[in-house]
Write a protein that holds these residues in place. Structure first.
Motif, PDB file in Angstrom:
ATOM      1  N   THR A 198       0.835  -1.209   0.000  1.00  0.00           N
ATOM      2  CA  THR A 198       0.000   0.000   0.000  1.00  0.00           C
ATOM      3  C   THR A 198       0.865   1.253   0.000  1.00  0.00           C
ATOM      4  O   THR A 198       0.551   2.238  -0.665  1.00  0.00           O
ATOM      5  CB  THR A 198      -0.934  -0.024   1.225  1.00  0.00           C
ATOM      6  OG1 THR A 198      -1.658  -1.259   1.203  1.00  0.00           O
ATOM      7  CG2 THR A 198      -1.904   1.123   1.211  1.00  0.00           C
ATOM      8  N   GLY A 199       1.970   1.219   0.723  1.00  0.00           N
ATOM      9  CA  GLY A 199       2.881   2.370   0.735  1.00  0.00           C
ATOM     10  C   GLY A 199       3.436   2.643  -0.644  1.00  0.00           C
ATOM     11  O   GLY A 199       3.521   3.797  -1.089  1.00  0.00           O
ATOM     12  N   ASN A 200       3.779   1.570  -1.369  1.00  0.00           N
ATOM     13  CA  ASN A 200       4.283   1.730  -2.735  1.00  0.00           C
ATOM     14  C   ASN A 200       3.215   2.336  -3.637  1.00  0.00           C
ATOM     15  O   ASN A 200       3.490   3.225  -4.461  1.00  0.00           O
ATOM     16  CB  ASN A 200       4.715   0.364  -3.275  1.00  0.00           C
ATOM     17  CG  ASN A 200       5.042   0.409  -4.766  1.00  0.00           C
ATOM     18  OD1 ASN A 200       5.816   1.261  -5.201  1.00  0.00           O
ATOM     19  ND2 ASN A 200       4.425  -0.467  -5.543  1.00  0.00           N
ATOM     20  N   ASP A 216       2.248   8.431   4.948  1.00  0.00           N
ATOM     21  CA  ASP A 216       1.720   8.727   6.297  1.00  0.00           C
ATOM     22  C   ASP A 216       1.154   7.426   6.861  1.00  0.00           C
ATOM     23  O   ASP A 216       0.294   6.807   6.223  1.00  0.00           O
ATOM     24  CB  ASP A 216       0.610   9.788   6.190  1.00  0.00           C
ATOM     25  CG  ASP A 216      -0.006  10.067   7.557  1.00  0.00           C
ATOM     26  OD1 ASP A 216       0.226  11.154   8.078  1.00  0.00           O
ATOM     27  OD2 ASP A 216      -0.674   9.152   8.086  1.00  0.00           O
ATOM     28  N   PRO A 217       1.602   6.965   8.032  1.00  0.00           N
ATOM     29  CA  PRO A 217       1.189   5.647   8.552  1.00  0.00           C
ATOM     30  C   PRO A 217      -0.316   5.515   8.797  1.00  0.00           C
ATOM     31  O   PRO A 217      -0.883   4.443   8.589  1.00  0.00           O
ATOM     32  CB  PRO A 217       1.978   5.513   9.855  1.00  0.00           C
ATOM     33  CG  PRO A 217       2.462   6.878  10.203  1.00  0.00           C
ATOM     34  CD  PRO A 217       2.577   7.631   8.917  1.00  0.00           C
ATOM     35  N   VAL A 218      -0.984   6.618   9.184  1.00  0.00           N
ATOM     36  CA  VAL A 218      -2.440   6.542   9.418  1.00  0.00           C
ATOM     37  C   VAL A 218      -3.167   6.296   8.092  1.00  0.00           C
ATOM     38  O   VAL A 218      -4.025   5.428   7.971  1.00  0.00           O
ATOM     39  CB  VAL A 218      -2.961   7.835  10.087  1.00  0.00           C
ATOM     40  CG1 VAL A 218      -4.488   7.833  10.148  1.00  0.00           C
ATOM     41  CG2 VAL A 218      -2.373   7.974  11.489  1.00  0.00           C
ATOM     42  N   ILE A 219      -2.753   7.030   7.066  1.00  0.00           N
ATOM     43  CA  ILE A 219      -3.390   6.865   5.753  1.00  0.00           C
ATOM     44  C   ILE A 219      -3.006   5.503   5.153  1.00  0.00           C
ATOM     45  O   ILE A 219      -3.858   4.791   4.617  1.00  0.00           O
ATOM     46  CB  ILE A 219      -2.980   8.012   4.810  1.00  0.00           C
ATOM     47  CG1 ILE A 219      -3.549   9.334   5.334  1.00  0.00           C
ATOM     48  CG2 ILE A 219      -3.452   7.746   3.391  1.00  0.00           C
ATOM     49  CD1 ILE A 219      -3.144  10.557   4.561  1.00  0.00           C
ATOM     50  N   GLU A 220      -1.729   5.112   5.320  1.00  0.00           N
ATOM     51  CA  GLU A 220      -1.296   3.806   4.792  1.00  0.00           C
ATOM     52  C   GLU A 220      -2.129   2.688   5.402  1.00  0.00           C
ATOM     53  O   GLU A 220      -2.606   1.794   4.713  1.00  0.00           O
ATOM     54  CB  GLU A 220       0.187   3.604   5.094  1.00  0.00           C
ATOM     55  CG  GLU A 220       0.788   2.345   4.492  1.00  0.00           C
ATOM     56  CD  GLU A 220       2.297   2.257   4.727  1.00  0.00           C
ATOM     57  OE1 GLU A 220       2.848   3.089   5.477  1.00  0.00           O
ATOM     58  OE2 GLU A 220       2.923   1.350   4.136  1.00  0.00           O
ATOM     59  N   ARG A 221      -2.375   2.773   6.727  1.00  0.00           N
ATOM     60  CA  ARG A 221      -3.155   1.720   7.393  1.00  0.00           C
ATOM     61  C   ARG A 221      -4.615   1.781   6.967  1.00  0.00           C
ATOM     62  O   ARG A 221      -5.233   0.752   6.714  1.00  0.00           O
ATOM     63  CB  ARG A 221      -3.035   1.845   8.910  1.00  0.00           C
ATOM     64  CG  ARG A 221      -3.803   0.781   9.692  1.00  0.00           C
ATOM     65  CD  ARG A 221      -3.373  -0.630   9.364  1.00  0.00           C
ATOM     66  NE  ARG A 221      -4.248  -1.645   9.955  1.00  0.00           N
ATOM     67  CZ  ARG A 221      -4.364  -2.889   9.496  1.00  0.00           C
ATOM     68  NH1 ARG A 221      -3.676  -3.272   8.436  1.00  0.00           N
ATOM     69  NH2 ARG A 221      -5.171  -3.775  10.096  1.00  0.00           N
TER      70      ARG A 221
END
Ligand code: SDX
Length: 429
Positions: A198-200, A216-221
């Motif tokens: 998802t980060g990619n 951004d970890p919140v958006i990535e999750r």
């Protein structure tokens, strides 16, 4: 249960038939033996839109529409959304069990190292008009992948099926982000294999001049959970397209392209795009009563509400709504969410919707999150197609290896004219 059978009396002949009941179903072919004469074709069962017809026996996804239950390979969606990742869930759907550490490492490696597409695909995309809808671009480019991997037509070869599985799951985000960048007039960003799946995807969408994109970890999750929730949904319209086209044994890229076409419809995966257009049309909570009146008159549909199977709340909508709040805390709330929440309250308390058991479905809130993340609404069904590719592939692999399955070819009830004589042009009306 004792006597698991159906006794049917054909009143045309007085003959009685015993039909075995297996797993809550009877075989449609058992009705073909019910004839009024030897040259009678026999009875068929008529079921437009397959509202009560099972097309296959499957172990992939279980849904209980009345209880609002959704399980992938037996695991409740609530637990997967809470504790799993999309890539791990994709492995579960495709291979039927949760991966051990080595299996997950290998699976992640294989998917990560198939994210690139042939450079010709980039040139192929340049042929689209400036305002081409990204679902049309995605459907076309997935079909074009078929021309790059001719060995994919060996659908009976397990090794080829596995390789195409990796390619399809891995390349969907690349093609989707290329379509998005083309819509925006931005240069394409190539995969960054240091990042998560998802980060990619986020990097290929949003990276600009910075040397390395940092998700951004919140958006990535939140996006990863959305991907988990959208990964499969048993025999929905697009899964049926995947199976129906797949049953004539083309390569899986052609079947997946057909599934993308089915998903694009506003009654299916295109609903999240239609939800945003509906909310923008309503424009202000004060306009909700007039809009709802129009729905009750049958002039409109309440997009993002209702479901063929869920006759109670869609369990995915509940989870998405929670993540919508988290994302909007980050991006700032927006008026569309305010309208959506007001509309939901009005609909859930109105007899018209209660009697028709119309509750918010997965598309009602996913569009809100995607809109808050800055995606144009045309991209919403594309964001649905990315994770659903894992489900489509799982369904396709189950079809190909199911000894009971063959080429799909439904019957019809013919109600047209018969035995007409040709009419010469000078005698026609
Ligand atoms: C998805 O199948 C899946 O699993 C799909 C999906 C997946 O993950 O793959 O869950 C994803 O596609 C979710 C659904 C997204 N679509 C929408 O939100 C579009 C709006 N909803 C619908 O058009 C409708 O509810 C369907 C298509 C989802 C389901 O339609 P059905 O089961 O065929 O129901 P129906 O059309 O026969 O409607 C039954 C009654 C009718 O009223 P009457 O004619 O009996 O008076 O309910 C009414 C319909 O008019 N109705 C609606 C309505 N949905 C049904 N009325 C107003 N607004 C609606 N949204």
């Amino acid at each position: 249960m004792a006597n698991d059978s159906l006794t049917v009396t054909d009143n045309r002949t007085g003959q009685t038939y015993e039909l075995p009941i297996t797993d809550g179903s009877v075989r449609a072919m058992d009705f073909r033996g019910m004839k009024v004469s030897d040259d009678d074709f026999g009875l068929m069962v008529y079921d437009p839109a397959f509202t009560n017809t099972a097309s296959c026996r499957s172990c992939v996804t279980f849904i209980d529409g009345d209880r609002g239950i959704l399980e992938y390979r037996g695991y409740p969606i609530e637990q997967l959304a809470e504790q799993s990742t999309f890539l791990e869930t994709a492995f579960l759907l495709v291979h039927g069990h949760l991966p051990n550490a080595e299996e997950l490492r290998q699976w992640t490696h294989n998917i990560t190292h198939h994210t690139f597409v042939h450079e010709n695909v980039r040139h192929f995309m340049e042929g689209f008009r400036y305002d081409a809808h990204p679902m049309g671009m995605l459907m076309s480019t997935v079909a074009a992948l078929s021309t790059f991997y001719p060995e994919a037509r060996n659908v009976d070869d397990p090794a080829s099926r596995e390789l195409q599985t990796w390619r399809l799951i891995a390349k969907m985000p690349t093609l989707a982000s290329f379509a998005y960048r083309r819509m925006r007039g931005f240069p394409y960003v190539y995969p960054d294999n240091d990042l998560s799946f998802t980060g990619n995807f986020m990097s290929m969408l949003w990276k600009m001049a910075e040397p390395k994109f940092e998700p951004d970890p919140v958006i990535e999750r939140a996006v990863d959970v959305l991907f988990i929730l959208h990964a499969d949904h048993e025999q929905n319209c697009s899964a049926n397209a995947m199976r129906s086209v797949g049953s004539s044994e083309p390569d899986p890229y052609m079947a997946t392209s057909a599934a993308i076409g089915a998903l694009a419809g506003p009654l299916h995966g295109g609903a999240n795009e239609a939800v945003i257009r509906m909310l923008e049309e309503i424009g202000d909570p004060k306009n909700i009563p007039a809009f709802v009146d129009g729905v009750k008159k049958g002039e409109r549909r309440l997009m993002g509400f209702g479901h063929r199977v869920y006759k109670n709340y869609d369990p995915r909508a509940r989870i998405i709504k929670r993540h919508a709040d988290e994302v909007l805390n980050l991006t700032g709330t927006n008026r569309l969410l305010d309208i959506a929440q007001e509309l939901e309250q009005v609909a859930l308390s109105d007899d018209y919707f209660i009697q028709r058991r119309l509750y918010p479905n997965v598309d009602f809130y996913s569009g809100i999150i995607y809109q808050a993340l800055g995606f144009p609404s045309e991209m919403f069904p594309v964001l649905f197609a990315i994770p659903r590719t894992a489900g489509w592939v799982a369904q396709w692999r189950e079809l190909i290896t199911d000894p009971e399955q063959k080429i799909a070819r439904p019957r019809q009830v013919y109600v047209g004219e018969r035995q007409l004589d040709y009419v010469p042009m000078d005698q026609r009306g």
